[in-house]
Design a protein around this motif. Sequence first.
Motif, PDB file in Angstrom:
ATOM      1  N   GLU A  65       0.762  -0.890   0.207  1.00  0.00           N
ATOM      2  CA  GLU A  65      -0.040  -0.300  -0.010  1.00  0.00           C
ATOM      3  C   GLU A  65       0.685   1.376   0.072  1.00  0.00           C
ATOM      4  O   GLU A  65       2.218   1.095   0.230  1.00  0.00           O
ATOM      5  N   GLU A  66       0.256   2.171  -0.267  1.00  0.00           N
ATOM      6  CA  GLU A  66       1.047   4.033  -0.252  1.00  0.00           C
ATOM      7  C   GLU A  66       0.006   4.986  -0.223  1.00  0.00           C
ATOM      8  O   GLU A  66      -0.735   4.665  -1.056  1.00  0.00           O
ATOM      9  N   GLU A  67       0.459   5.692   0.309  1.00  0.00           N
ATOM     10  CA  GLU A  67      -0.738   7.263   0.407  1.00  0.00           C
ATOM     11  C   GLU A  67       0.173   7.850  -0.839  1.00  0.00           C
ATOM     12  O   GLU A  67       1.353   8.167  -0.976  1.00  0.00           O
ATOM     13  N   THR A  68      -0.471   7.981  -1.364  1.00  0.00           N
ATOM     14  CA  THR A  68      -0.727   8.888  -2.511  1.00  0.00           C
ATOM     15  C   THR A  68      -2.083  10.028  -2.894  1.00  0.00           C
ATOM     16  O   THR A  68      -2.753  10.239  -3.126  1.00  0.00           O
ATOM     17  N   ILE A  69      -1.376  10.932  -4.112  1.00  0.00           N
ATOM     18  CA  ILE A  69      -3.037  12.086  -4.615  1.00  0.00           C
ATOM     19  C   ILE A  69      -2.594  11.833  -6.192  1.00  0.00           C
ATOM     20  O   ILE A  69      -1.701  11.188  -6.971  1.00  0.00           O
ATOM     21  N   ILE A  70      -4.405  11.801  -6.214  1.00  0.00           N
ATOM     22  CA  ILE A  70      -4.038  11.585  -7.682  1.00  0.00           C
ATOM     23  C   ILE A  70      -5.105  12.492  -7.796  1.00  0.00           C
ATOM     24  O   ILE A  70      -5.504  13.024  -7.471  1.00  0.00           O
ATOM     25  N   ALA A  71      -4.848  13.482  -9.197  1.00  0.00           N
ATOM     26  CA  ALA A  71      -5.169  15.009  -9.616  1.00  0.00           C
ATOM     27  C   ALA A  71      -6.419  13.853 -10.679  1.00  0.00           C
ATOM     28  O   ALA A  71      -6.109  13.334 -11.052  1.00  0.00           O
ATOM     29  N   ILE A  72      -7.792  14.963 -10.548  1.00  0.00           N
ATOM     30  CA  ILE A  72      -8.933  14.558 -11.324  1.00  0.00           C
ATOM     31  C   ILE A  72      -8.991  15.779 -12.166  1.00  0.00           C
ATOM     32  O   ILE A  72      -9.305  16.932 -11.336  1.00  0.00           O
ATOM     33  N   GLY A  73      -9.404  15.820 -13.851  1.00  0.00           N
ATOM     34  CA  GLY A  73      -9.020  17.323 -14.332  1.00  0.00           C
ATOM     35  C   GLY A  73      -8.367  18.527 -14.296  1.00  0.00           C
ATOM     36  O   GLY A  73      -8.452  19.821 -14.436  1.00  0.00           O
ATOM     37  N   CYS A  74      -7.429  18.255 -13.601  1.00  0.00           N
ATOM     38  CA  CYS A  74      -6.158  19.542 -13.177  1.00  0.00           C
ATOM     39  C   CYS A  74      -5.124  18.692 -13.665  1.00  0.00           C
ATOM     40  O   CYS A  74      -4.469  18.393 -14.050  1.00  0.00           O
ATOM     41  N   PRO A  75      -4.262  20.176 -14.930  1.00  0.00           N
ATOM     42  CA  PRO A  75      -3.943  20.806 -15.268  1.00  0.00           C
ATOM     43  C   PRO A  75      -2.018  19.879 -14.499  1.00  0.00           C
ATOM     44  O   PRO A  75      -2.245  19.847 -13.624  1.00  0.00           O
ATOM     45  N   TYR A  76      -1.443  19.849 -15.286  1.00  0.00           N
ATOM     46  CA  TYR A  76      -0.155  19.064 -15.318  1.00  0.00           C
ATOM     47  C   TYR A  76       0.528  19.961 -14.140  1.00  0.00           C
ATOM     48  O   TYR A  76       0.469  21.826 -14.761  1.00  0.00           O
ATOM     49  N   ILE A  77       1.006  20.386 -13.347  1.00  0.00           N
ATOM     50  CA  ILE A  77       1.975  21.341 -12.228  1.00  0.00           C
ATOM     51  C   ILE A  77       2.946  20.465 -11.825  1.00  0.00           C
ATOM     52  O   ILE A  77       2.488  20.461 -11.246  1.00  0.00           O
ATOM     53  N   ILE A  84       2.037  13.792  -7.083  1.00  0.00           N
ATOM     54  CA  ILE A  84       0.926  13.758  -6.929  1.00  0.00           C
ATOM     55  C   ILE A  84       1.416  12.560  -8.334  1.00  0.00           C
ATOM     56  O   ILE A  84       2.538  12.132  -8.969  1.00  0.00           O
ATOM     57  N   LEU A  85       1.307  11.242  -7.820  1.00  0.00           N
ATOM     58  CA  LEU A  85       1.471  10.131  -8.602  1.00  0.00           C
ATOM     59  C   LEU A  85       0.745   9.823 -10.504  1.00  0.00           C
ATOM     60  O   LEU A  85       1.178   9.007 -10.339  1.00  0.00           O
ATOM     61  N   PHE A  86      -1.318  10.683 -10.022  1.00  0.00           N
ATOM     62  CA  PHE A  86      -1.580  10.070 -11.556  1.00  0.00           C
ATOM     63  C   PHE A  86      -1.930  11.029 -11.649  1.00  0.00           C
ATOM     64  O   PHE A  86      -3.131  11.590 -11.102  1.00  0.00           O
ATOM     65  N   TYR A  87      -2.897  11.603 -13.206  1.00  0.00           N
ATOM     66  CA  TYR A  87      -3.491  13.063 -13.115  1.00  0.00           C
ATOM     67  C   TYR A  87      -4.685  11.915 -14.296  1.00  0.00           C
ATOM     68  O   TYR A  87      -4.055  10.955 -15.275  1.00  0.00           O
ATOM     69  N   CYS A  88      -5.953  12.048 -13.470  1.00  0.00           N
ATOM     70  CA  CYS A  88      -6.568  11.685 -14.186  1.00  0.00           C
ATOM     71  C   CYS A  88      -7.502  12.731 -14.969  1.00  0.00           C
ATOM     72  O   CYS A  88      -8.026  14.342 -15.165  1.00  0.00           O
ATOM     73  N   GLU A  89      -8.405  12.610 -16.138  1.00  0.00           N
ATOM     74  CA  GLU A  89      -8.961  13.127 -17.128  1.00  0.00           C
ATOM     75  C   GLU A  89      -9.978  13.666 -16.461  1.00  0.00           C
ATOM     76  O   GLU A  89     -10.328  14.559 -17.006  1.00  0.00           O
TER      77      GLU A  89
END
Length: 119
Positions: A65-77, A84-89
């Motif tokens: 397991e890993e605690e992480t952040i996933i961006a949803i509908g956010c631009p790459y910064i 941020i591990l992963f960007y979702c559209e």
Amino acid sequence: MKNFIQKELVFIRALEPLGSDRYEELSRAIQWLDENALKDVEKKEEAIMHKYAHTTIRWKDDNSEEETIIAIGCPYIEKYDEQILFYCEDKEDFENLKHYENGQDFYIDGCTIFTETLD
């Protein structure tokens, strides 16, 4: 809430006859949610857009397991690249990550909060 009720209903189906009071109660609850709560669900789904999801993921290779952040509908910064591990559209992409067969090396095992910023 609806998913919880549906899981309870499946569990009750296995244990109690179809005519049981608990089965009928859960069936009515699902029907009510379908008829009356759809607008609230749509509002919540829209509210998730352009957010950061603080999640627990599980890696498929070693089941860790890993605690992480996933961006949803956010631009790459770039300044958040390490966080941020992963960007979702969109929300559908995020929901897809909850399934084991999602085409990624991980899947979402839990989600604690959604935030609008990481600062």
